[in-house]
Design a protein around this motif. Structure first.
Motif, PDB file in Angstrom:
ATOM      1  N   LEU A 237      -9.095  36.404 -13.883  1.00  0.00           N
ATOM      2  CA  LEU A 237      -7.874  36.653 -13.115  1.00  0.00           C
ATOM      3  C   LEU A 237      -8.188  36.704 -11.627  1.00  0.00           C
ATOM      4  O   LEU A 237      -7.447  36.154 -10.805  1.00  0.00           O
ATOM      5  CB  LEU A 237      -7.226  37.958 -13.585  1.00  0.00           C
ATOM      6  N   TYR A 238      -9.283  37.360 -11.274  1.00  0.00           N
ATOM      7  CA  TYR A 238      -9.650  37.424  -9.854  1.00  0.00           C
ATOM      8  C   TYR A 238      -9.966  36.025  -9.320  1.00  0.00           C
ATOM      9  O   TYR A 238      -9.624  35.705  -8.180  1.00  0.00           O
ATOM     10  CB  TYR A 238     -10.846  38.354  -9.635  1.00  0.00           C
ATOM     11  N   ARG A 239     -10.603  35.178 -10.150  1.00  0.00           N
ATOM     12  CA  ARG A 239     -10.873  33.811  -9.727  1.00  0.00           C
ATOM     13  C   ARG A 239      -9.569  33.067  -9.440  1.00  0.00           C
ATOM     14  O   ARG A 239      -9.461  32.295  -8.489  1.00  0.00           O
ATOM     15  CB  ARG A 239     -11.658  33.061 -10.813  1.00  0.00           C
ATOM     16  N   TRP A 240      -8.540  33.304 -10.287  1.00  0.00           N
ATOM     17  CA  TRP A 240      -7.228  32.679 -10.053  1.00  0.00           C
ATOM     18  C   TRP A 240      -6.646  33.113  -8.706  1.00  0.00           C
ATOM     19  O   TRP A 240      -6.063  32.289  -7.989  1.00  0.00           O
ATOM     20  CB  TRP A 240      -6.281  33.049 -11.195  1.00  0.00           C
ATOM     21  N   ILE A 241      -6.771  34.384  -8.350  1.00  0.00           N
ATOM     22  CA  ILE A 241      -6.289  34.855  -7.042  1.00  0.00           C
ATOM     23  C   ILE A 241      -6.966  34.063  -5.923  1.00  0.00           C
ATOM     24  O   ILE A 241      -6.314  33.626  -4.967  1.00  0.00           O
ATOM     25  CB  ILE A 241      -6.549  36.365  -6.876  1.00  0.00           C
ATOM     26  N   GLU A 242      -8.272  33.860  -6.034  1.00  0.00           N
ATOM     27  CA  GLU A 242      -8.986  33.063  -5.030  1.00  0.00           C
ATOM     28  C   GLU A 242      -8.486  31.628  -5.021  1.00  0.00           C
ATOM     29  O   GLU A 242      -8.288  31.023  -3.954  1.00  0.00           O
ATOM     30  CB  GLU A 242     -10.481  33.102  -5.318  1.00  0.00           C
ATOM     31  N   THR A 243      -8.266  31.065  -6.201  1.00  0.00           N
ATOM     32  CA  THR A 243      -7.773  29.688  -6.306  1.00  0.00           C
ATOM     33  C   THR A 243      -6.408  29.540  -5.652  1.00  0.00           C
ATOM     34  O   THR A 243      -6.122  28.507  -5.017  1.00  0.00           O
ATOM     35  CB  THR A 243      -7.686  29.265  -7.784  1.00  0.00           C
ATOM     36  N   MET A 244      -5.551  30.549  -5.790  1.00  0.00           N
ATOM     37  CA  MET A 244      -4.203  30.487  -5.220  1.00  0.00           C
ATOM     38  C   MET A 244      -4.214  30.528  -3.700  1.00  0.00           C
ATOM     39  O   MET A 244      -3.176  30.284  -3.067  1.00  0.00           O
ATOM     40  CB  MET A 244      -3.355  31.630  -5.777  1.00  0.00           C
ATOM     41  N   ASN A 245      -5.348  30.812  -3.105  1.00  0.00           N
ATOM     42  CA  ASN A 245      -5.455  30.809  -1.646  1.00  0.00           C
ATOM     43  C   ASN A 245      -6.364  29.684  -1.154  1.00  0.00           C
ATOM     44  O   ASN A 245      -6.874  29.737  -0.034  1.00  0.00           O
ATOM     45  CB  ASN A 245      -5.953  32.169  -1.162  1.00  0.00           C
ATOM     46  N   ARG A 246      -6.545  28.658  -2.009  1.00  0.00           N
ATOM     47  CA  ARG A 246      -7.251  27.438  -1.615  1.00  0.00           C
ATOM     48  C   ARG A 246      -6.321  26.252  -1.799  1.00  0.00           C
ATOM     49  O   ARG A 246      -5.528  26.203  -2.740  1.00  0.00           O
ATOM     50  CB  ARG A 246      -8.503  27.230  -2.476  1.00  0.00           C
ATOM     51  N   ALA A 247      -6.429  25.272  -0.921  1.00  0.00           N
ATOM     52  CA  ALA A 247      -5.485  24.156  -0.933  1.00  0.00           C
ATOM     53  C   ALA A 247      -5.654  23.223  -2.123  1.00  0.00           C
ATOM     54  O   ALA A 247      -4.683  22.630  -2.598  1.00  0.00           O
ATOM     55  CB  ALA A 247      -5.609  23.363   0.364  1.00  0.00           C
ATOM     56  N   VAL A 248      -6.866  23.069  -2.634  1.00  0.00           N
ATOM     57  CA  VAL A 248      -7.078  22.110  -3.715  1.00  0.00           C
ATOM     58  C   VAL A 248      -6.346  22.558  -4.976  1.00  0.00           C
ATOM     59  O   VAL A 248      -6.217  23.749  -5.242  1.00  0.00           O
ATOM     60  CB  VAL A 248      -8.584  21.935  -4.020  1.00  0.00           C
ATOM     61  N   ILE A 249      -5.846  21.587  -5.738  1.00  0.00           N
ATOM     62  CA  ILE A 249      -5.157  21.882  -6.991  1.00  0.00           C
ATOM     63  C   ILE A 249      -6.163  22.056  -8.123  1.00  0.00           C
ATOM     64  O   ILE A 249      -6.045  22.972  -8.941  1.00  0.00           O
ATOM     65  CB  ILE A 249      -4.155  20.762  -7.337  1.00  0.00           C
ATOM     66  N   VAL A 250      -7.154  21.179  -8.197  1.00  0.00           N
ATOM     67  CA  VAL A 250      -8.137  21.249  -9.273  1.00  0.00           C
ATOM     68  C   VAL A 250      -9.010  22.482  -9.081  1.00  0.00           C
ATOM     69  O   VAL A 250      -9.594  22.688  -8.019  1.00  0.00           O
ATOM     70  CB  VAL A 250      -9.007  19.974  -9.302  1.00  0.00           C
ATOM     71  N   ASP A 251      -9.080  23.305 -10.111  1.00  0.00           N
ATOM     72  CA  ASP A 251      -9.902  24.506 -10.052  1.00  0.00           C
ATOM     73  C   ASP A 251     -11.359  24.122 -10.312  1.00  0.00           C
ATOM     74  O   ASP A 251     -11.650  23.413 -11.286  1.00  0.00           O
ATOM     75  CB  ASP A 251      -9.426  25.510 -11.107  1.00  0.00           C
ATOM     76  N   PRO A 252     -12.290  24.574  -9.486  1.00  0.00           N
ATOM     77  CA  PRO A 252     -13.688  24.151  -9.661  1.00  0.00           C
ATOM     78  C   PRO A 252     -14.316  24.637 -10.965  1.00  0.00           C
ATOM     79  O   PRO A 252     -15.260  24.025 -11.465  1.00  0.00           O
ATOM     80  CB  PRO A 252     -14.399  24.763  -8.443  1.00  0.00           C
ATOM     81  N   GLU A 253     -13.798  25.730 -11.511  1.00  0.00           N
ATOM     82  CA  GLU A 253     -14.363  26.287 -12.733  1.00  0.00           C
ATOM     83  C   GLU A 253     -13.769  25.651 -13.979  1.00  0.00           C
ATOM     84  O   GLU A 253     -14.436  25.515 -15.006  1.00  0.00           O
ATOM     85  CB  GLU A 253     -14.132  27.798 -12.750  1.00  0.00           C
TER      86      GLU A 253
END
Length: 394
Positions: A237-253
């Motif tokens: 869930l915390y990783r998702w929070i970080e993802t939501m504040n990055r421009a890229v759509i594809v999640d690196p994980e």
């Protein structure tokens, strides 16, 4: 040092008037990031906020989107809808109306049910959360020079201290108590879902994610005590929070998930469990809020169109009515009623009206399977709308 104007700072880009610690600022900021819209974020400590923006809007509120031509949109969802019309690529609202309905349902349940619980967690739990947030409020609302001058004079409270006190009073006025058992259960469901999928509706962000990030980023994801618990017990869930504040759509994980939405007839078990839980949390409160609004209408049935909906007839950052008499947990008796959930529920109603018979049947089937079948039946006796930055009667 010369004071630069807002236009000098932002040039031809959008301006996001916001604060890092602001609940609703988080969803508009995340949207701008994911849409890759060029913007500059400015705190209300810039003098133009009080000199130019507040007089136009009529009251203090955040976030506010300011366009390159000076137009202001003083509501996070209205700003998202405004920008979706201007930047239609990579839409954040599913084209499928059934999935769009699910996206709005999750958004509304996430952002509105958990607003006060997030505020409670910030101001009523640990000293660390309170002190961190107070410092954020003060620095965001006034410049260092203003803060130092006020402290030296010892006569005035800092603007951040005033706003922090107001936020704390909202919790008291609404009668909110500790909901952390409910919230921790939600964290577990979200964590399980984000182990397998980068976003709530699959491989692409949607309005559902922006509603959830409002609740989870500025308070839970940043306040020190709350964020530490989240990192330990819900790392995906915390990783998702970080993802939501990055421009890229594809999640690196979770790179292997295709960047597209689920279909309504093939939802994963994790999303079904998550949606059932948040609907169960939010449903009774929504029904009670609508009942309170309908009761307010009955007290004076001939109110004219355009009348401001509030207990004092004034514009406010959060317009409220007087009391809600029931809730899912029984702990909100006698509290204030916020209008934001009603405005969001009307979006669902309007979307339902635009559905074909086939779409509506599929939508009803989906909602019944999620324990949300009665959401379609919950109606307002009279519609409301936004006019001049306030909720008014239609």
């Amino acid at each position: 040092m010369r004071l630069r104007s807002v236009r000098e700072i932002a040039e031809e880009n959008y301006v996001l008037w916001a604060m890092n610690c602001s609940y609703y600022s988080a969803q508009l900021r995340s949207y701008l990031i994911k849409k890759n819209i060029k913007y500059v974020e400015i705190n209300p400590s810039h003098p133009e906020y009080n000199e130019r923006v507040v007089p136009q809007v009529g009251h203090f509120t955040l976030p506010i989107l300011e366009g390159p031509n000076g137009e202001l949109v003083a509501d996070s969802i209205e700003a998202i809808e405004f920008l979706e019309g201007r930047f239609p690529q990579q839409t954040m609202i599913p084209a499928c109306k059934v999935m769009a309905g699910l996206a709005w349902l999750i958004h509304n349940c996430a952002s509105e049910r958990h607003f006060l619980s997030a505020v409670y967690d910030r101001w009523k739990t640990t000293v660390e959360n309170r002190e961190f947030a107070l410092g954020e409020f003060c620095r965001s609302l006034e410049t260092k020079a203003v803060i130092e001058a006020k402290r030296k004079a010892g006569e005035q409270k800092l603007a951040g201290e005033v706003l922090a006190a107001m936020a704390s009073k909202h919790v008291d006025a609404a009668g909110v108590t500790d909901r952390r058992d409910e919230v921790f259960a939600l964290y577990a469901l979200l964590n399980e879902h984000f182990h397998d999928y980068p976003y709530i509706l699959g491989g692409h962000p949607s309005i559902a994610d922006f509603g959830m990030v409002a609740f989870l980023y500025p308070h839970v994801g940043r306040d020190p005590s709350s964020s530490a618990l989240l990192k330990l017990h819900a790392p995906a869930l915390y990783r998702w929070i970080e993802t939501m504040n990055r421009a890229v759509i594809v999640d690196p994980e979770i790179w292997y998930v295709s960047p597209e939405f689920f279909t309504h007839d093939d939802l994963p078990k994790t999303l079904i469990a998550l949606t059932k839980a948040i609907v169960a949390f939010h449903g009774p409160e929504l029904r009670a809020t609508i009942a309170a609004y309908n009761h307010w209408l009955d007290l004076e049935p001939n109110r004219p169109a355009g009348a401001i909906i509030s207990r004092n007839g004034k514009k406010l950052v959060h317009q409220v009515l007087n009391e809600v008499t029931e809730s899912s947990s029984g702990d909100l008796t006698g509290g204030i009623v916020f209008l934001d959930p009603l405005a969001l529920h009307l979006r669902l109603i309007d979307l339902e009206k635009s559905m074909s018979a086939t779409q509506m049947n599929a939508y009803k089937t989906l909602l019944r399977s999620l324990g949300a079948g009665d959401f379609i039946e919950v109606k307002l006796k009279r519609k409301m709308r936004r006019k001049d930055y306030a909720y008014v009667l239609d």
